[in-house]
Design a protein around this motif. Structure first.
Motif, PDB file in Angstrom:
ATOM      1  N   PRO A   6      75.737  59.122  55.568  1.00  9.49           N
ATOM      2  CA  PRO A   6      74.752  60.021  54.951  1.00  9.49           C
ATOM      3  C   PRO A   6      73.517  59.288  54.442  1.00  9.49           C
ATOM      4  CG  PRO A   6      76.663  59.731  53.518  1.00  9.49           C
ATOM      5  CD  PRO A   6      77.001  59.075  54.811  1.00  9.49           C
ATOM      6  N   ILE A   7      72.416  60.029  54.386  1.00 14.80           N
ATOM      7  CA  ILE A   7      71.128  59.498  53.937  1.00 14.80           C
ATOM      8  C   ILE A   7      70.588  60.389  52.821  1.00 14.80           C
ATOM      9  CG2 ILE A   7      68.735  59.017  54.592  1.00 14.80           C
ATOM     10  CD1 ILE A   7      69.786  58.552  57.462  1.00 14.80           C
ATOM     11  N   ILE A   8      70.172  59.769  51.719  1.00 12.39           N
ATOM     12  CA  ILE A   8      69.506  60.468  50.623  1.00 12.39           C
ATOM     13  C   ILE A   8      68.053  60.012  50.603  1.00 12.39           C
ATOM     14  CG2 ILE A   8      69.381  60.793  48.120  1.00 12.39           C
ATOM     15  CD1 ILE A   8      72.397  60.288  48.014  1.00 12.39           C
ATOM     16  N   SER A   9      67.136  60.956  50.613  1.00 12.19           N
ATOM     17  CA  SER A   9      65.715  60.653  50.652  1.00 12.19           C
ATOM     18  C   SER A   9      65.031  61.233  49.424  1.00 12.19           C
ATOM     19  CB  SER A   9      65.089  61.222  51.936  1.00 12.19           C
ATOM     20  OG  SER A   9      63.702  60.984  51.953  1.00 12.19           O
ATOM     21  N   VAL A  10      64.429  60.359  48.613  1.00 11.01           N
ATOM     22  CA  VAL A  10      63.666  60.780  47.439  1.00 11.01           C
ATOM     23  C   VAL A  10      62.190  60.559  47.737  1.00 11.01           C
ATOM     24  CG1 VAL A  10      63.185  60.361  44.999  1.00 11.01           C
ATOM     25  CG2 VAL A  10      65.539  60.277  45.847  1.00 11.01           C
ATOM     26  N   THR A  11      61.417  61.636  47.734  1.00  7.85           N
ATOM     27  CA  THR A  11      60.014  61.578  48.136  1.00  7.85           C
ATOM     28  C   THR A  11      59.121  61.997  46.975  1.00  7.85           C
ATOM     29  OG1 THR A  11      60.593  62.083  50.429  1.00  7.85           O
ATOM     30  CG2 THR A  11      58.311  62.466  49.770  1.00  7.85           C
ATOM     31  N   GLY A  12      58.060  61.238  46.766  1.00  5.91           N
ATOM     32  CA  GLY A  12      57.092  61.585  45.741  1.00  5.91           C
ATOM     33  C   GLY A  12      55.839  60.761  45.905  1.00  5.91           C
ATOM     34  N   SER A  13      54.747  61.233  45.379  1.00  5.36           N
ATOM     35  CA  SER A  13      53.482  60.532  45.457  1.00  5.36           C
ATOM     36  C   SER A  13      53.495  59.305  44.550  1.00  5.36           C
ATOM     37  CB  SER A  13      52.349  61.479  45.054  1.00  5.36           C
ATOM     38  OG  SER A  13      51.120  60.809  45.030  1.00  5.36           O
ATOM     39  N   SER A  14      52.506  58.443  44.732  1.00  4.93           N
ATOM     40  CA  SER A  14      52.360  57.275  43.873  1.00  4.93           C
ATOM     41  C   SER A  14      52.105  57.715  42.432  1.00  4.93           C
ATOM     42  CB  SER A  14      51.195  56.423  44.379  1.00  4.93           C
ATOM     43  OG  SER A  14      50.971  55.326  43.538  1.00  4.93           O
ATOM     44  N   GLY A  15      52.980  57.305  41.510  1.00  6.06           N
ATOM     45  CA  GLY A  15      52.851  57.719  40.123  1.00  6.06           C
ATOM     46  C   GLY A  15      53.638  58.956  39.771  1.00  6.06           C
ATOM     47  N   ALA A  16      54.403  59.487  40.728  1.00  2.00           N
ATOM     48  CA  ALA A  16      55.143  60.728  40.473  1.00  2.00           C
ATOM     49  C   ALA A  16      56.384  60.517  39.618  1.00  2.00           C
ATOM     50  CB  ALA A  16      55.538  61.380  41.797  1.00  2.00           C
ATOM     51  N   GLY A  17      56.923  59.306  39.615  1.00  2.00           N
ATOM     52  CA  GLY A  17      58.131  59.046  38.840  1.00  2.00           C
ATOM     53  C   GLY A  17      59.378  58.872  39.683  1.00  2.00           C
ATOM     54  N   THR A  18      59.206  58.538  40.965  1.00  2.00           N
ATOM     55  CA  THR A  18      60.385  58.387  41.830  1.00  2.00           C
ATOM     56  C   THR A  18      61.252  57.211  41.399  1.00  2.00           C
ATOM     57  OG1 THR A  18      59.086  57.069  43.404  1.00  2.00           O
ATOM     58  CG2 THR A  18      59.268  59.433  43.846  1.00  2.00           C
ATOM     59  N   THR A  19      60.645  56.184  40.803  1.00  2.00           N
ATOM     60  CA  THR A  19      61.430  55.023  40.366  1.00  2.00           C
ATOM     61  C   THR A  19      62.418  55.423  39.273  1.00  2.00           C
ATOM     62  OG1 THR A  19      59.621  53.527  40.943  1.00  2.00           O
ATOM     63  CG2 THR A  19      61.308  52.680  39.465  1.00  2.00           C
ATOM     64  N   SER A  20      62.010  56.290  38.355  1.00  6.33           N
ATOM     65  CA  SER A  20      62.926  56.764  37.308  1.00  6.33           C
ATOM     66  C   SER A  20      64.080  57.555  37.915  1.00  6.33           C
ATOM     67  CB  SER A  20      62.169  57.635  36.303  1.00  6.33           C
ATOM     68  OG  SER A  20      61.157  56.899  35.665  1.00  6.33           O
ATOM     69  N   VAL A  21      63.759  58.340  38.951  1.00  3.84           N
ATOM     70  CA  VAL A  21      64.810  59.095  39.626  1.00  3.84           C
ATOM     71  C   VAL A  21      65.774  58.146  40.319  1.00  3.84           C
ATOM     72  CG1 VAL A  21      65.267  60.771  41.456  1.00  3.84           C
ATOM     73  CG2 VAL A  21      63.358  61.131  39.882  1.00  3.84           C
ATOM     74  N   ARG A  22      65.235  57.091  40.937  1.00  4.35           N
ATOM     75  CA  ARG A  22      66.106  56.091  41.563  1.00  4.35           C
ATOM     76  C   ARG A  22      67.053  55.484  40.535  1.00  4.35           C
ATOM     77  NH1 ARG A  22      64.854  50.796  45.383  1.00  4.35           N
ATOM     78  NH2 ARG A  22      66.635  49.582  44.678  1.00  4.35           N
ATOM     79  N   ASN A  23      66.568  55.207  39.331  1.00  6.56           N
ATOM     80  CA  ASN A  23      67.428  54.631  38.298  1.00  6.56           C
ATOM     81  C   ASN A  23      68.605  55.550  37.991  1.00  6.56           C
ATOM     82  OD1 ASN A  23      65.723  52.423  38.118  1.00  6.56           O
ATOM     83  ND2 ASN A  23      64.573  53.244  36.380  1.00  6.56           N
ATOM     84  N   THR A  24      68.371  56.861  37.970  1.00  8.09           N
ATOM     85  CA  THR A  24      69.457  57.810  37.721  1.00  8.09           C
ATOM     86  C   THR A  24      70.463  57.784  38.866  1.00  8.09           C
ATOM     87  OG1 THR A  24      68.004  59.249  36.418  1.00  8.09           O
ATOM     88  CG2 THR A  24      70.024  60.228  37.296  1.00  8.09           C
ATOM     89  N   PHE A  25      69.966  57.749  40.093  1.00  4.20           N
ATOM     90  CA  PHE A  25      70.869  57.640  41.237  1.00  4.20           C
ATOM     91  C   PHE A  25      71.712  56.367  41.147  1.00  4.20           C
ATOM     92  CE2 PHE A  25      68.420  60.962  43.356  1.00  4.20           C
ATOM     93  CZ  PHE A  25      69.372  61.572  44.153  1.00  4.20           C
ATOM     94  N   GLU A  26      71.101  55.264  40.759  1.00  2.00           N
ATOM     95  CA  GLU A  26      71.841  54.005  40.668  1.00  2.00           C
ATOM     96  C   GLU A  26      72.947  54.097  39.626  1.00  2.00           C
ATOM     97  OE1 GLU A  26      68.707  51.201  39.988  1.00  2.00           O
ATOM     98  OE2 GLU A  26      68.505  50.737  42.117  1.00  2.00           O
ATOM     99  N   GLN A  27      72.671  54.792  38.530  1.00  2.53           N
ATOM    100  CA  GLN A  27      73.723  54.999  37.528  1.00  2.53           C
ATOM    101  C   GLN A  27      74.899  55.764  38.114  1.00  2.53           C
ATOM    102  OE1 GLN A  27      72.275  56.764  33.840  1.00  2.53           O
ATOM    103  NE2 GLN A  27      70.313  55.724  34.066  1.00  2.53           N
ATOM    104  N   ILE A  28      74.599  56.815  38.874  1.00  2.00           N
ATOM    105  CA  ILE A  28      75.655  57.602  39.506  1.00  2.00           C
ATOM    106  C   ILE A  28      76.427  56.747  40.505  1.00  2.00           C
ATOM    107  CG2 ILE A  28      76.162  59.602  40.966  1.00  2.00           C
ATOM    108  CD1 ILE A  28      73.633  60.928  39.791  1.00  2.00           C
ATOM    109  N   PHE A  29      75.721  55.979  41.332  1.00  2.00           N
ATOM    110  CA  PHE A  29      76.388  55.125  42.313  1.00  2.00           C
ATOM    111  C   PHE A  29      77.316  54.122  41.622  1.00  2.00           C
ATOM    112  CE2 PHE A  29      72.401  55.538  45.225  1.00  2.00           C
ATOM    113  CZ  PHE A  29      72.792  56.820  45.567  1.00  2.00           C
ATOM    114  N   ARG A  30      76.837  53.528  40.544  1.00  2.00           N
ATOM    115  CA  ARG A  30      77.644  52.537  39.825  1.00  2.00           C
ATOM    116  C   ARG A  30      78.876  53.179  39.192  1.00  2.00           C
ATOM    117  NH1 ARG A  30      73.718  50.478  37.587  1.00  2.00           N
ATOM    118  NH2 ARG A  30      73.669  51.737  35.690  1.00  2.00           N
ATOM    119  N   ARG A  31      78.686  54.331  38.565  1.00  2.00           N
ATOM    120  CA  ARG A  31      79.801  54.997  37.896  1.00  2.00           C
ATOM    121  C   ARG A  31      80.849  55.489  38.884  1.00  2.00           C
ATOM    122  NH1 ARG A  31      77.187  59.133  35.622  1.00  2.00           N
ATOM    123  NH2 ARG A  31      77.844  60.605  37.240  1.00  2.00           N
ATOM    124  N   GLU A  32      80.407  55.972  40.028  1.00  2.00           N
ATOM    125  CA  GLU A  32      81.328  56.562  40.999  1.00  2.00           C
ATOM    126  C   GLU A  32      81.750  55.570  42.087  1.00  2.00           C
ATOM    127  OE1 GLU A  32      82.569  59.376  40.425  1.00  2.00           O
ATOM    128  OE2 GLU A  32      81.186  60.117  38.879  1.00  2.00           O
TER     129      GLU A  32
END
Length: 286
Positions: A6-32
């Motif tokens: 599977p592939i998860i794609s997070v898309t956003g413009s420069s400055g949209a906050g995609t890096t913060s969303v990535r951090n949340t995904f990483e927390q989920i990946f680590r926990r699970e």
């Protein structure tokens, strides 16, 4: 789309906050205990910094948002091959001296291409072009979960201005020039992708952002609301989400509005079961 890879794609413009969303995904990946491989959208820029500057001087409307400034057929091919076999490659772009030390390449250049390590559970993409569909490529069709991160545009500009001035050393005038240069490609390439996403997270400030170019600070989470829109609301337990997220409410049959400070909680509640469904399906087939 691939059940095995599977592939998860997070898309956003420069400055949209995609890096913060990535951090949340990483927390989920680590926990699970999910093993992910990552692609940063910068890796598929077509040109290094000096080459891009030369090209922009000759072509005033060229920007990193433009398809011709990115290796979109290569990105599509990586998505396709990962979905088929779990293999692929990526590289890193060094924005500054810290990145240069981390990736072993001068600022404004790319590290060498590297193959993904074997045995990953999923591929996670975060960048500008994760859902591009045009006459040349159809990247969106390969992603199993497509997330859009889309602040209202004045807030997006405030975030970009503050990030580029604070962390990349640009002046307000230089960032404003970049925003103006990117506008045609923002309209033609960035915005259409959010019609393909499965879930959009749109942050809306509750304070005055009328002139983003003089804003002294970014509105805080407590000064914002977030609209979460589901492309297909079937299977989404809105009553559960409203009960779990204080002060949230449904604004439409496929949308929920939450306080900005509850975004991380909302993402954990919404995304964890979706991610685990993808991973458990993969592991059953492995």
């Amino acid at each position: 789309m691939s059940a095995r890879h599977p592939i998860i794609s997070v898309t956003g413009s420069s400055g949209a906050g995609t890096t913060s969303v990535r951090n949340t995904f990483e927390q989920i990946f680590r926990r699970e205990d999910v093993s992910a491989v990552y692609i940063e959208g910068d890796a598929f820029h077509a040109f290094d910094r000096e080459t891009m500057r030369t090209m922009m001087a000759a072509e005033p409307t060229l920007s990193h948002f433009a398809p011709r400034a990115n290796l979109l057929p290569d990105l599509e091919e990586v998505f396709r091959t990962y979905g088929e076999s779990g293999s692929g490659r990526t590289r890193h772009y060094a924005h500054d001296a810290a990145d240069a030390a981390k990736f072993g390449t001068p600022p404004g250049t790319f590290s060498p291409w590297e193959d993904f390590p074997p045995g990953s559970d999923l591929l996670f993409y975060e960048g500008l072009h994760g859902c591009v569909v045009n006459e040349s490529v159809d990247i969106a069709r390969y992603a199993d979960l497509k997330i859009g991160v889309v602040p209202v545009i004045n807030l997006e500009w405030i975030q970009k201005l503050h990030r580029d001035r604070s962390f990349r050393g640009y002046s307000t005038e230089a960032v404003t020039d970049v925003i103006l240069r990117r506008m045609p490609d923002y309209v033609q390439t960035i915005c259409p992708q959010f019609s393909w996403t499965d879930i959009n997270f749109q942050r809306v400030p509750t304070v005055d952002t009328s002139n983003p170019f003089i804003a002294r600070w970014i509105p805080t989470a407590d000064e914002s609301m977030v609209v979460i829109r589901f492309k297909d609301p079937k299977g989404i337990d809105f009553s559960y989400l409203v009960s779990m997220i204080h002060d949230s409410f449904m604004s439409r049959a496929n949308s929920i509005v939450i306080p900005g400070g509850k975004l991380d909680l909302a993402m954990q509640l919404i995304l964890t079961p979706i991610i685990m469904q993808l991973v458990e399906r993969r592991r059953r087939l492995a």
